[in-house]
Design a protein around this motif. Structure first.
Motif, PDB file in Angstrom:
ATOM      1  N   UNK A   1     118.264  31.973  96.738  1.00 19.86           N
ATOM      2  CA  UNK A   1     117.787  31.135  97.839  1.00 19.86           C
ATOM      3  C   UNK A   1     116.609  30.256  97.429  1.00 19.86           C
ATOM      4  N   UNK A   2     116.489  29.998  96.121  1.00 15.89           N
ATOM      5  CA  UNK A   2     115.411  29.161  95.608  1.00 15.89           C
ATOM      6  C   UNK A   2     115.983  27.949  94.876  1.00 15.89           C
ATOM      7  N   UNK A   3     115.155  26.898  94.841  1.00 12.17           N
ATOM      8  CA  UNK A   3     115.554  25.665  94.187  1.00 12.17           C
ATOM      9  C   UNK A   3     114.409  25.188  93.306  1.00 12.17           C
ATOM     10  N   UNK A   4     114.702  24.981  92.027  1.00  4.79           N
ATOM     11  CA  UNK A   4     113.716  24.470  91.080  1.00  4.79           C
ATOM     12  C   UNK A   4     113.977  22.988  90.888  1.00  4.79           C
ATOM     13  N   UNK A   5     112.947  22.159  91.068  1.00  5.89           N
ATOM     14  CA  UNK A   5     113.094  20.709  90.977  1.00  5.89           C
ATOM     15  C   UNK A   5     112.227  20.185  89.835  1.00  5.89           C
ATOM     16  N   UNK A   6     112.824  19.384  88.956  1.00  4.65           N
ATOM     17  CA  UNK A   6     112.095  18.815  87.824  1.00  4.65           C
ATOM     18  C   UNK A   6     112.590  17.400  87.575  1.00  4.65           C
ATOM     19  N   UNK A   7     111.841  16.648  86.770  1.00  8.85           N
ATOM     20  CA  UNK A   7     112.333  15.334  86.319  1.00  8.85           C
ATOM     21  C   UNK A   7     112.514  15.381  84.807  1.00  8.85           C
ATOM     22  N   UNK A   8     111.438  15.477  84.064  1.00 10.39           N
ATOM     23  CA  UNK A   8     111.552  15.649  82.621  1.00 10.39           C
ATOM     24  C   UNK A   8     110.643  16.782  82.201  1.00 10.39           C
ATOM     25  N   UNK A   9     111.212  17.878  81.759  1.00  7.34           N
ATOM     26  CA  UNK A   9     110.401  19.065  81.505  1.00  7.34           C
ATOM     27  C   UNK A   9     111.225  20.114  80.766  1.00  7.34           C
ATOM     28  N   UNK A  10     110.603  21.263  80.504  1.00  2.32           N
ATOM     29  CA  UNK A  10     111.288  22.385  79.863  1.00  2.32           C
ATOM     30  C   UNK A  10     110.900  23.658  80.595  1.00  2.32           C
TER      31      UNK A  10
ATOM     32  N   UNK B   1     114.215   8.813  88.693  1.00  2.00           N
ATOM     33  CA  UNK B   1     115.112   8.433  89.787  1.00  2.00           C
ATOM     34  C   UNK B   1     116.186   9.483  90.043  1.00  2.00           C
ATOM     35  N   UNK B   2     116.320  10.454  89.132  1.00  2.56           N
ATOM     36  CA  UNK B   2     117.340  11.498  89.297  1.00  2.56           C
ATOM     37  C   UNK B   2     116.705  12.876  89.089  1.00  2.56           C
ATOM     38  N   UNK B   3     116.142  13.460  90.133  1.00  4.88           N
ATOM     39  CA  UNK B   3     115.566  14.802  89.983  1.00  4.88           C
ATOM     40  C   UNK B   3     116.609  15.783  89.463  1.00  4.88           C
ATOM     41  N   UNK B   4     116.164  16.693  88.640  1.00  6.40           N
ATOM     42  CA  UNK B   4     117.010  17.721  88.034  1.00  6.40           C
ATOM     43  C   UNK B   4     116.758  19.003  88.815  1.00  6.40           C
ATOM     44  N   UNK B   5     117.765  19.506  89.513  1.00 10.30           N
ATOM     45  CA  UNK B   5     117.575  20.677  90.358  1.00 10.30           C
ATOM     46  C   UNK B   5     118.425  21.842  89.870  1.00 10.30           C
ATOM     47  N   UNK B   6     117.835  23.035  89.918  1.00 10.92           N
ATOM     48  CA  UNK B   6     118.547  24.267  89.568  1.00 10.92           C
ATOM     49  C   UNK B   6     118.429  25.225  90.743  1.00 10.92           C
ATOM     50  N   UNK B   7     119.556  25.556  91.347  1.00 17.89           N
ATOM     51  CA  UNK B   7     119.589  26.521  92.443  1.00 17.89           C
ATOM     52  C   UNK B   7     119.819  27.917  91.868  1.00 17.89           C
ATOM     53  N   UNK B   8     119.027  28.866  92.363  1.00 11.14           N
ATOM     54  CA  UNK B   8     119.184  30.267  91.965  1.00 11.14           C
ATOM     55  C   UNK B   8     118.892  31.124  93.188  1.00 11.14           C
TER      56      UNK B   8
END
Length: 342
Positions: A186-195, A177-184
């Motif tokens: 002009x790109x965006x990495x989207x995850x939920x549970x991962x490494x 329910x809460x995607x984990x996003x990392x902006x770097x």
């Protein structure tokens, strides 16, 4: 007295705000202290007071924010005004000031300040040759390489981070329910549970997936939040599988390739590993660990690709290997080490 205790039980936050102000102002008689001790015997009251005091002193770190400083200073001034103006009245009605609007306002201010504190972005940063692991409020962890900066906002339904420079590994607690996003960039990495790890280089951005799954999207440069990018960029996405690395050059097409996971984690053990890497990338990575800055002095050297594993504390070994295997010479200018064609 019964009426006062009933009010205290009905609104422990307001009463905690009162005691917080009186403790800060050292405004307590012996009888007040006894009453305070009795009030604190209730565990819920003690908890409310602890939260009020924690918020109050945490405001010290936010005094550069004008609105918060005004809230804090205004609460103290109203308390002092009531204290000196109302002496005679308190002799007749000792508890009248307890239910005054000022204390209710201060209780609300404490709640607002606590909310603002929780929603302040948190910055994690490392210097030269420094590494650290930070645990986020949701239980996820971030391993920062040297010379790295990450800004995190974890609250409500949002887990938004930004990698401003360097490299970091993210071990994400699963929460669909809460995607984990990392902006770097002009790109965006989207995850939920991962490494996974993200690296920002001058020539490209690199995303490497250790386990789980991530999606990489385009992110408009003008976007302040990660949300709009999720809605606008779904047609420009790449999904990674474990063991894959996505290289996103500033110019040109992206490259999705297999990665050696064991070597890719070498930096977490104080090593740098290169597998046919452009010299410019190797130099940029090494510069995260040394105050003697490496520079490429001739464009021709940018065609060199290097491989090997080196200690982050031994730049000299890298230079020795480079000058032995290639037509490269070294010029030293103060704290600059310039690599030139021989």
């Amino acid at each position: 007295m019964k009426e006062r205790r009933d009010k205290e039980r009905a609104d422990p936050v307001r009463t905690a705000a009162e005691w917080c102000l009186r403790l800060v102002e050292n405004d307590m008689t012996i009888s007040d202290r006894r009453e305070f001790d009795r009030w604190c015997e209730d565990s819920s009251n003690a908890q409310a007071l602890e939260e009020a005091m924690t918020t109050w002193y945490a405001l010290d770190d936010l005094t550069e924010h004008r609105q918060i400083a005004e809230l804090r200073d205004g609460a103290v001034e109203r308390h002092r005004y009531r204290k000196y103006q109302g002496r005679a009245q308190r002799l007749i009605r000792p508890v009248a000031w307890l239910v005054s609007g000022g204390l209710v306002a201060f209780a609300a201010q404490l709640l607002i300040a606590g909310f603002l504190l929780q929603h302040q972005p948190k910055t994690y940063e490392t210097g030269l040759a420094e590494r650290r692991v930070a645990v986020l409020s949701d239980g996820s962890s971030v391993s920062l390489d040297a010379s790295t900066k990450v800004i995190a906002e974890i609250h409500g339904k949002e887990r938004e981070l930004k990698l401003e420079r360097g490299r970091a590994r993210f071990d994400v607690v699963s929460d669909p329910l809460r995607p984990f996003t990392v902006a770097a960039g002009n790109k965006l990495v989207v995850a939920t549970g991962t490494s996974f790890s993200v690296e920002v280089l001058s020539s490209d951005i690199r995303v490497l997936l250790y386990e789980g799954s991530v999606t990489v999207l385009d992110r408009p440069a003008t976007t302040k939040s990660n949300k709009p990018a999720l809605a606008e960029s779904r047609k420009h996405l790449t999904q990674l599988a474990p063991g894959q690395q996505l290289i996103l050059p500033t110019v040109g097409e992206s490259i999705l390739e297999p990665a050696d996971l064991s070597k890719s984690m070498a930096w977490e053990a104080g090593q740098v590993s290169f597998a046919n890497e452009p010299l410019v990338v190797a130099v940029e990575r090494l510069n995260r660990y040394t105050s003697s800055r490496l520079e490429i002095g001739d464009e021709a050297l940018q065609e060199i690709h290097v491989s090997g594993v080196f200690s982050t504390r031994d730049t000299a070994a890298f230079i020795e290997g480079l000058t032995t295997l290639y037509d490269v010479r070294v010029e030293k200018h103060g704290d600059r080490i310039v690599l030139k064609e021989r």
